[in-house]
Design a protein around this motif. Sequence first.
Motif, PDB file in Angstrom:
ATOM      1  N   LEU A 298      70.355  -2.908  38.911  1.00  0.00           N
ATOM      2  CA  LEU A 298      69.667  -4.036  39.524  1.00  0.00           C
ATOM      3  C   LEU A 298      68.506  -3.483  40.624  1.00  0.00           C
ATOM      4  CD1 LEU A 298      72.372  -6.567  40.401  1.00  0.00           C
ATOM      5  CD2 LEU A 298      70.470  -6.596  38.498  1.00  0.00           C
ATOM      6  N   ALA A 299      68.671  -1.927  41.108  1.00  0.00           N
ATOM      7  CA  ALA A 299      67.741  -1.463  41.984  1.00  0.00           C
ATOM      8  C   ALA A 299      66.608  -0.880  41.050  1.00  0.00           C
ATOM      9  CB  ALA A 299      68.545  -0.307  42.626  1.00  0.00           C
ATOM     10  N   PHE A 300      66.499  -1.137  40.116  1.00  0.00           N
ATOM     11  CA  PHE A 300      65.431  -0.494  39.038  1.00  0.00           C
ATOM     12  C   PHE A 300      64.137  -1.396  39.455  1.00  0.00           C
ATOM     13  CE2 PHE A 300      62.880   0.510  35.223  1.00  0.00           C
ATOM     14  CZ  PHE A 300      62.909   1.796  35.170  1.00  0.00           C
ATOM     15  N   LEU A 301      64.330  -2.622  39.541  1.00  0.00           N
ATOM     16  CA  LEU A 301      62.761  -3.256  39.516  1.00  0.00           C
ATOM     17  C   LEU A 301      62.240  -3.040  40.874  1.00  0.00           C
ATOM     18  CD1 LEU A 301      60.915  -5.449  38.374  1.00  0.00           C
ATOM     19  CD2 LEU A 301      62.703  -7.335  39.291  1.00  0.00           C
ATOM     20  N   PRO A 302      63.236  -3.294  42.005  1.00  0.00           N
ATOM     21  CA  PRO A 302      62.408  -3.018  43.351  1.00  0.00           C
ATOM     22  C   PRO A 302      62.100  -1.473  43.259  1.00  0.00           C
ATOM     23  CG  PRO A 302      64.834  -3.359  43.636  1.00  0.00           C
ATOM     24  CD  PRO A 302      64.573  -3.750  42.229  1.00  0.00           C
ATOM     25  N   GLY A 303      62.639  -0.523  42.628  1.00  0.00           N
ATOM     26  CA  GLY A 303      62.214   0.946  42.672  1.00  0.00           C
ATOM     27  C   GLY A 303      61.013   1.067  41.976  1.00  0.00           C
ATOM     28  N   LEU A 304      60.771   0.174  41.024  1.00  0.00           N
ATOM     29  CA  LEU A 304      59.276   0.174  40.349  1.00  0.00           C
ATOM     30  C   LEU A 304      58.326  -0.189  41.423  1.00  0.00           C
ATOM     31  CD1 LEU A 304      59.873  -0.943  36.664  1.00  0.00           C
ATOM     32  CD2 LEU A 304      59.323   1.269  37.356  1.00  0.00           C
ATOM     33  N   LEU A 305      58.549  -1.408  42.050  1.00  0.00           N
ATOM     34  CA  LEU A 305      57.496  -1.645  43.092  1.00  0.00           C
ATOM     35  C   LEU A 305      57.196  -1.047  43.980  1.00  0.00           C
ATOM     36  CD1 LEU A 305      59.025  -5.641  42.979  1.00  0.00           C
ATOM     37  CD2 LEU A 305      57.261  -4.948  41.707  1.00  0.00           C
ATOM     38  N   ILE A 306      58.224  -0.187  44.584  1.00  0.00           N
ATOM     39  CA  ILE A 306      57.818   0.793  45.590  1.00  0.00           C
ATOM     40  C   ILE A 306      57.503   2.117  45.284  1.00  0.00           C
ATOM     41  CG2 ILE A 306      59.193  -0.874  47.257  1.00  0.00           C
ATOM     42  CD1 ILE A 306      61.486   1.556  47.084  1.00  0.00           C
ATOM     43  N   GLY A 307      57.727   2.298  44.003  1.00  0.00           N
ATOM     44  CA  GLY A 307      57.300   3.597  43.154  1.00  0.00           C
ATOM     45  C   GLY A 307      58.175   4.660  43.335  1.00  0.00           C
ATOM     46  N   ASP A 308      59.590   4.485  43.997  1.00  0.00           N
ATOM     47  CA  ASP A 308      60.537   5.569  43.888  1.00  0.00           C
ATOM     48  C   ASP A 308      62.029   4.736  43.900  1.00  0.00           C
ATOM     49  OD1 ASP A 308      61.644   5.070  46.398  1.00  0.00           O
ATOM     50  OD2 ASP A 308      59.825   5.863  47.132  1.00  0.00           O
ATOM     51  N   HIS A 309      63.060   5.555  43.777  1.00  0.00           N
ATOM     52  CA  HIS A 309      64.203   4.944  43.531  1.00  0.00           C
ATOM     53  C   HIS A 309      65.091   5.113  44.834  1.00  0.00           C
ATOM     54  CE1 HIS A 309      63.619   3.882  39.402  1.00  0.00           C
ATOM     55  NE2 HIS A 309      62.896   4.956  39.341  1.00  0.00           N
ATOM     56  N   SER A 310      64.612   5.240  45.976  1.00  0.00           N
ATOM     57  CA  SER A 310      65.270   5.538  47.252  1.00  0.00           C
ATOM     58  C   SER A 310      66.205   4.634  47.648  1.00  0.00           C
ATOM     59  CB  SER A 310      64.239   5.794  48.342  1.00  0.00           C
ATOM     60  OG  SER A 310      63.366   4.782  48.596  1.00  0.00           O
ATOM     61  N   VAL A 311      65.845   3.414  47.050  1.00  0.00           N
ATOM     62  CA  VAL A 311      66.832   2.008  47.618  1.00  0.00           C
ATOM     63  C   VAL A 311      68.053   1.986  46.623  1.00  0.00           C
ATOM     64  CG1 VAL A 311      64.952   0.763  48.402  1.00  0.00           C
ATOM     65  CG2 VAL A 311      65.634   0.560  45.953  1.00  0.00           C
TER      66      VAL A 311
END
Length: 568
Positions: free
Chosen positions: A348-361
């Motif tokens: 589920l973190a993949f979508l916000p990761g795309l928005l912010i440009g990394d997978h730090s979340v």
Amino acid sequence: MKSWRLWLPPLRRRLALPVTSLQLCLLGLAGGLIAAALIILFRLAIMGIQAFYLEHSDDFTSLPALERVVLPFIAAVLISLLGLLIGLRHYRLGIPFVIHRIKVKYGMMPLKNTLHQFVGGITALSAGFSVGREGPSVHLGAFGASSLGSYLRLPYNSIRILAGCGIAAGISASFNTPLAAVIFVMEVVLREYRIHVFVPIMLASMAGALATRAVFGEGNDLASITMISLSNWHLPYLALCGIAMGVVATFFNKSLMKTMTIFKSWHLALRLGLAAFVTAGIGYLVPQALGAETGAIHYAVTAPAELTLLFAIFLAKIILTVTALGLGVPGGIVGPVFGIGIVMGTLLAFLPGLLIGDHSVAGTYAVLGMAGMMAATLHAPLAALMAVTELAANPELAVPAMLVITASYVTAVQFFQTKSIFLQQLDFMQLPYKLAPADDVLQKVGVLAMLQQDYQVLENPTDAQVIQALDSMPVQQPLLIKRSYAVDQHYELASYDVSMSMTGESSLKFLPVAALSHQATMAEVFAELGDQREGAVLIYDDEDAHQPLGLVLWEQVRSLLMRQNNLL
């Protein structure tokens, strides 16, 4: 008699009272250390066995495919043989069985069940079945701590508290989360909050954490996850994530219960064989999903952007867990639920990761996913929140965790009407876990706390002697009649029968007096006298059955119930 045994009678009387005491705290601490020692031995045994064929504990990806396939079948054969050796009627294990024993047997665990849980749990976890170690840990912890109370022949009400101490220490020693362990025991197992219970359980959980840290270090299974604070713009999306977790948790619970229902008529060996077949097949394709939760956590952390792999692990983990637990593999459900939740949160973190440009979340979402799945599956929202707080060590995650937990829990409970998976399993096994309100009150007070020693005894008297004694005694003082025979003796409680005095018949009434152990609670007195609503029971020390310790009257039971919410 050993000198330390001289301290037991006053200790037992103190523990019969439902109050906080230093003695109970020290016993809880000792019970926690015993439980922690058993769990540490359990964990070391698994790690020692896996060291022969795995590079890293609980990571089956390094194992050749053929060995991954063979291991579950070997474990299934060994567990089946163990069941035949110990007895299949003792094959009731894990947290649901412990909840049942806490409610109806004061937390005292049978030895054969415990042996089955210990050896069977080691075998299952060593072979890669998707079960958790917390199930055996809870069982072993309850056994270890309650055995201390049984050895000292303490009142049953205090043995139940010691069992709770052992459970908390077991969970704490398993996951290194002492606060979440305390809340889990109070919220899921005991299902009550009382200070005199909370304090010793808290000490036992502390002992479990300190013991496991001394052996395994300060870290925990989630130490590799990097968690950061989330901006407020994540909150609406997290609410949707919580709803999704509630849906998945409902599907998981229903699938598990459906599996148990479909295969309940199969022999244990056949069920374990089927579980081994499914585990071997999926383990061949997705080895990252094997084991408790460590493997799934590792790959969720190291590959948060690999959606195909994560989704495969997610589906495989659900299938493996439902199959293993539904078909009777000994182990727990919490570990796999942690793994499923962490992988789902990472997905589920993949979508916000795309928005912010990394997978730090991804790490933060992973832990929130674990909390959401735990809350909805186990119906333990507060324990889930405490687990996040301890594992993240970041108070700023409390708000998003509350949102996810609330959304997942309400979705599962209100919209799908799901019960806790533990309660569903108890209903399926037809094991009682609820107490009548009167029993719930009375089980908290030991008979030694209500003991009355001001009474008179007459041996084989005539009616005239009984009348004379009753006339000369204080009104409230009980009169016992001892009937001695050649091979037996019993007691009766003598009193005037007002209802018969107008008929010309004997105005004396004799009620048989039952005998109870000094370990009994007032609930056992109620069971003896509840139908007739009068009389008394004699209390004996198990080691000296010829000399009564005292008497407990029906009036004392009635008074206790009247003080507690007018239950009678």
